[in-house]
Write a protein that holds these residues in place. Structure first.
Motif, short mmCIF file in Angstrom:
data_model
loop_
_atom_site.label_atom_id
_atom_site.label_comp_id
_atom_site.label_asym_id
_atom_site.label_seq_id
_atom_site.Cartn_x
_atom_site.Cartn_y
_atom_site.Cartn_z
N THR A 152 0.83 -1.20 0.00
CA THR A 152 0.00 0.00 0.00
C THR A 152 0.87 1.25 0.00
O THR A 152 2.09 1.19 0.22
N GLU A 153 0.23 2.38 -0.21
CA GLU A 153 0.96 3.64 -0.14
C GLU A 153 1.58 3.84 1.24
O GLU A 153 2.72 4.29 1.37
N GLU A 154 0.85 3.46 2.28
CA GLU A 154 1.34 3.61 3.65
C GLU A 154 2.52 2.68 3.93
O GLU A 154 3.52 3.11 4.53
N SER A 155 2.41 1.42 3.52
CA SER A 155 3.50 0.48 3.79
C SER A 155 4.76 0.89 3.02
O SER A 155 5.87 0.77 3.53
N LYS A 157 5.61 3.98 2.18
CA LYS A 157 6.15 5.15 2.86
C LYS A 157 6.92 4.74 4.12
O LYS A 157 7.99 5.28 4.41
N ARG A 158 6.40 3.78 4.84
CA ARG A 158 7.07 3.34 6.07
C ARG A 158 8.36 2.60 5.77
O ARG A 158 9.34 2.71 6.52
#
Length: 253
Positions: A152-155, A157-158
Motif C-alpha cells: 500500500t501507499e502507507e507500507s 512510505k514506512r
C-alpha cells in the motif's frame, strides 16, 4: 595480533551479533502485529540465540580463562561486545524491524555460506548448520520487504522511512578490517569484499522487486561495533538482558 587472538575476536563478532539480533526479535513477544508473525519472529530469534551459543562456546574455549558462553553473554559490559551496530538498533515499527532483519540476513547468509568451507573444521560445522536456518530467515525477510515495499501507499512510505533510519549502519556489512583480512587469507574467515559484493547484489535485487531505491553506500562514522564503540541503545538492551544473571549470579535453572 596473532591468529589465535584474531579468531577469538571474529567468533565474538559472530556470536554477539546473532545474540543481540535474537534478543531484539524476542522483544516482539506479545507485541507482534499478528499471531503468526509473533511465532515466526520468536523462531528466528531462538535460531539466532542457538547460533550465538555455538560461536560463544568456541570463543570461551579459546579464551580459556574460566568463562563459558553464558558468562560471555551475561557478564560482559557494553564495551566488550563486538556485535554489528545494525542489530542493536531499536525495533521501531514493523517496517524498521523487517529492514533491519533483511539487511542482516542478506549479510549473514553470505558469511555463513563462505564459512561453511572454512579451513577451521569447528567453524565450518557451525556455519553449515546455521546456514540451513538462515536460508529460511533470508527468504522470509526478503518476502516481507517485497510485500511491504510494493504494498500500500502507507507500507511503502514506512519502508522508505525505515531504510532511511537504519541504512547508515550497513557500513559494517560491506567493510572488513585487518582481523577479517588476516583470517580470510588463512582460509578461516569469509572474505569481506566477496561478502560485500554478494550482499549488494541481493539487496539491489530485492529492493528492485519491492519498488524501493537503494541508497548510496553508507559512510564510516565514529561508532564501530568491532571496536566496542556502540550506540546508546546497546547498554539499555544489555541492562534488561543481563539483569537476572547479574542479580543472582549463583542461581541455577
Amino acid at each position: 595480533m596473532n591468529q589465535h587472538d584474531d579468531l577469538i575476536q571474529y567468533l565474538l563478532r559472530l556470536g554477539d551479533s546473532a545474540l543481540i539480533q535474537g534478543q531484539r526479535l524476542c522483544e516482539w513477544c506479545g507485541k507482534a502485529p499478528a499471531l503468526e508473525e509473533e511465532l515466526a519472529l520468536m523462531n528466528v530469534g531462538l535460531d539466532l540465540v542457538g547460533q550465538a551459543r555455538n560461536w560463544l562456546d568456541y570463543a570461551a574455549e579459546l579464551l580459556a580463562d574460566g568463562r563459558d558462553a553464558d558468562d560471555l553473554a551475561y557478564r560482559r559490559d557494553e564495551r566488550a561486545y563486538r556485535n554489528l551496530l545494525l542489530v542493536e538498533q531499536p525495533n521501531g515499527d514493523y517496517a524498521v524491524t523487517i529492514v533491519k532483519q533483511f539487511l542482516y540476513d542478506a549479510w549473514h547468509f553470505q558469511v555463513l555460506h563462505a564459512l561453511s568451507s572454512s579451513s577451521d573444521e569447528r567453524i565450518a560445522g557451525i556455519a553449515a548448520k546455521a546456514l540451513k536456518e538462515v536460508t529460511y530467515h533470508l527468504r522470509r525477510s526478503g518476502e516481507w520487504v517485497e510485500r511491504l515495499g510494493d504494498g500500500t501507499e502507507e507500507s511503502h512510505k514506512r519502508m522508505l522511512a525505515a531504510i532511511d533510519q537504519v541504512w547508515r549502519f550497513s557500513v559494517e556489512l560491506v567493510n572488513g578490517d585487518d582481523v577479517e583480512q588476516r583470517l580470510a587469507e588463512a582460509g578461516v574467515a569469509a572474505a569481506a569484499d566477496e561478502v560485500a559484493s554478494a550482499w549488494r547484489a541481493k539487496v539491489a535485487d530485492v529492493f528492485a522487486r519491492a519498488t524501493l531505491p537503494v541508497p548510496p553506500a553508507a559512510s564510516y562514522f565514529y561508532l564501530s561495533g568491532r571496536r566496542g564503540l556502540h550506540s546508546e541503545h546497546l547498554g539499555i538492551l544489555l541492562a534488561e538482558m543481563q539483569f537476572l544473571p547479574r542479580a543472582y549470579p549463583d542461581a541455577t535453572w
